[in-house]
Design a protein around this motif. Sequence first.
Motif, PDB file in Angstrom:
ATOM      1  N   GLU A 180       0.838  -1.200   0.000  1.00  0.00           N
ATOM      2  CA  GLU A 180       0.000   0.000   0.000  1.00  0.00           C
ATOM      3  C   GLU A 180       0.873   1.250   0.000  1.00  0.00           C
ATOM      4  OE1 GLU A 180      -2.506   0.280   3.424  1.00  0.00           O
ATOM      5  OE2 GLU A 180      -3.500   2.114   2.742  1.00  0.00           O
ATOM      6  N   VAL A 181       0.507   2.180  -0.836  1.00  0.00           N
ATOM      7  CA  VAL A 181       1.225   3.457  -0.895  1.00  0.00           C
ATOM      8  C   VAL A 181       0.781   4.315   0.282  1.00  0.00           C
ATOM      9  CG1 VAL A 181       1.610   5.541  -2.245  1.00  0.00           C
ATOM     10  CG2 VAL A 181       1.363   3.333  -3.404  1.00  0.00           C
ATOM     11  N   SER A 215       6.069   4.000   2.355  1.00  0.00           N
ATOM     12  CA  SER A 215       6.014   2.637   1.834  1.00  0.00           C
ATOM     13  C   SER A 215       5.181   2.607   0.564  1.00  0.00           C
ATOM     14  CB  SER A 215       5.424   1.676   2.875  1.00  0.00           C
ATOM     15  OG  SER A 215       4.142   2.090   3.259  1.00  0.00           O
ATOM     16  N   GLY A 216       5.463   1.610  -0.279  1.00  0.00           N
ATOM     17  CA  GLY A 216       4.661   1.389  -1.473  1.00  0.00           C
ATOM     18  C   GLY A 216       5.070   2.165  -2.694  1.00  0.00           C
TER      19      GLY A 216
END
Lengths: 128, 108
Positions: A1-2, A25-26
């Motif tokens: 997941e962004v 993250s992502g």
Amino acid sequence: EVQLVESGGGLVQPGRSLRLSCRASGFSFGDYAMSWFRQAPGKGLEWVSCIRSKAYGGTTDYAASVKGRFTISRDDSKTIAYLQMNSLKTEDTAVYYCARVLGYSYGFDWLPGYFDLWGRGTLVTVSS
Amino acid sequence: EIVLTQSPATLSLSPGERATLSCRASQSVSNYLAWYQQKPGQAPRLLIYDASNRATGIPARFSGSGSGTDFTLTISSLEPEDFAVYYCQQRSNWPPFTFGPGTKVDIK
């Protein structure tokens, strides 16, 4: 997941220091500039600082209200952006957000423009 | 520093109605203006950039227009999830990046 997740906020006395973290993250963190904003209780948005990607020198910019007191940095190996806040004042009380920067190539340079991914924020309260 | 003003401060409308929000800059920003939506307790979300380009995943009921000093965000038919505060932001002359004070769209 962004996503972006801020941490490090809390209650601190005037004149003291605090370091905020923004974990990404992502997405390819190292390819992006990152920025910090703040929002005082019941108020609007204020841009605080920005750091370019290493490809564009990792240069930094600051709002006049925090210049000389706050320092933005990044650790691409950990995908974290930091905001070191020194000499805190009561007027620094706010929710602090980090955001990914949507920018534009300009000749050989790169210019930040807008902010297309935001974290949920971390509250900093400066009070004695 | 470029100052952005927004009007009205509050817009009271019903679901299904059209919302028209205004942002005015103290000097020309060309088309270098964005709109964000913020719901209570949430982070801002980029809606429109460069005055008229919708960001990824933004529904077509959101549209932006304008250039120079006067800009408009239009929501063609308000959905329940659209009641929020909307901010404009300029990238023409920085630092600093500046935001308007916001327009609150609330339920009539």
